[in-house]
Design a protein around this motif. Sequence first.
Motif, PDB file in Angstrom:
ATOM      1  N   ASN A  19     -78.817 -72.414  19.899  1.00  0.00           N
ATOM      2  CA  ASN A  19     -77.874 -72.983  20.852  1.00  0.00           C
ATOM      3  C   ASN A  19     -76.473 -72.521  20.467  1.00  0.00           C
ATOM      4  O   ASN A  19     -75.988 -72.850  19.381  1.00  0.00           O
ATOM      5  CB  ASN A  19     -77.973 -74.512  20.841  1.00  0.00           C
TER       6      ASN A  19
ATOM      7  N   SER B 220     -74.826 -79.001  28.125  1.00  0.00           N
ATOM      8  CA  SER B 220     -75.118 -77.637  27.701  1.00  0.00           C
ATOM      9  C   SER B 220     -75.043 -76.663  28.870  1.00  0.00           C
ATOM     10  O   SER B 220     -75.324 -77.017  30.013  1.00  0.00           O
ATOM     11  CB  SER B 220     -76.513 -77.584  27.069  1.00  0.00           C
TER      12      SER B 220
ATOM     13  N   GLU C   9     -76.879 -73.916  28.542  1.00  0.00           N
ATOM     14  CA  GLU C   9     -78.121 -73.201  28.322  1.00  0.00           C
ATOM     15  C   GLU C   9     -79.291 -74.060  28.791  1.00  0.00           C
ATOM     16  O   GLU C   9     -79.156 -75.272  28.931  1.00  0.00           O
ATOM     17  CB  GLU C   9     -78.282 -72.864  26.836  1.00  0.00           C
TER      18      GLU C   9
END
Length: 237
Positions: free
Chosen positions: A56, A2, A4
């Motif tokens: 997300n 990811s 994030e």
Amino acid sequence: GSDESRGYVLPFPYVIYPGNRLRLDRQGLGGVLFEGNRFEFDLSMNATPPVDSDKNRAREGMPHLDPTVEIGPRLNYTLARNRAEDWALTFRLPVRAVIATDLSHWKSAGYTAYPHLAYETRPVLLGGTWNIGVQAGPLYGTRGYHEYFYQVDPEHATPQRPAYDARGGYSGALAIASISRRFQKLWLGAFVRYDTLKGAAFESSPLVRRDYALMAGVAIAWVFAESGRKVEVDVED
């Protein structure tokens, strides 16, 4: 994979129980199945947090990811140990079944293996004994494990997120360093973990936005009750 990040604040129980067959210590909860001079065969556990796909960007419109619980046998082999200087070098091989669950339902999410080396020592620094550990090794996952986290089914594909069929194999590598110390009733701990996904079997998944991850955390515990009977443990325990 990811790009994030998330922060978590979690209450946790600080329990140490060095039993003959059931142990709860810095390595987690485990059951000792066999123990020799250098070999030990026990049970180990791991877990991952949930992922809300609505928060997300990479998974937007896809099903949420439930927390996973991993459990399975672990082989430990002590490569070197110095009891006088209080350090040990151990090879560990946990193989775990993965279950994804939100407690109302569950499903199998494959299997993982994490062969790694672990170095642990208890030096006396700044007037006290510290527990320091470093471990590193490659990760491997079955197709079911990689499908759960990295597959994109055709019904969830978009122009920016093409369909992707995951396969099993190499999952990357990780290294973890930790440190902790007991101050009478107060226990303090910290860790840092680095993962690399370069060369992973799922590296080409559109859900992989970054080929590395860095995590860190701190923990504080107050010990309010303890047994009057104490036992001596080796550094690798």
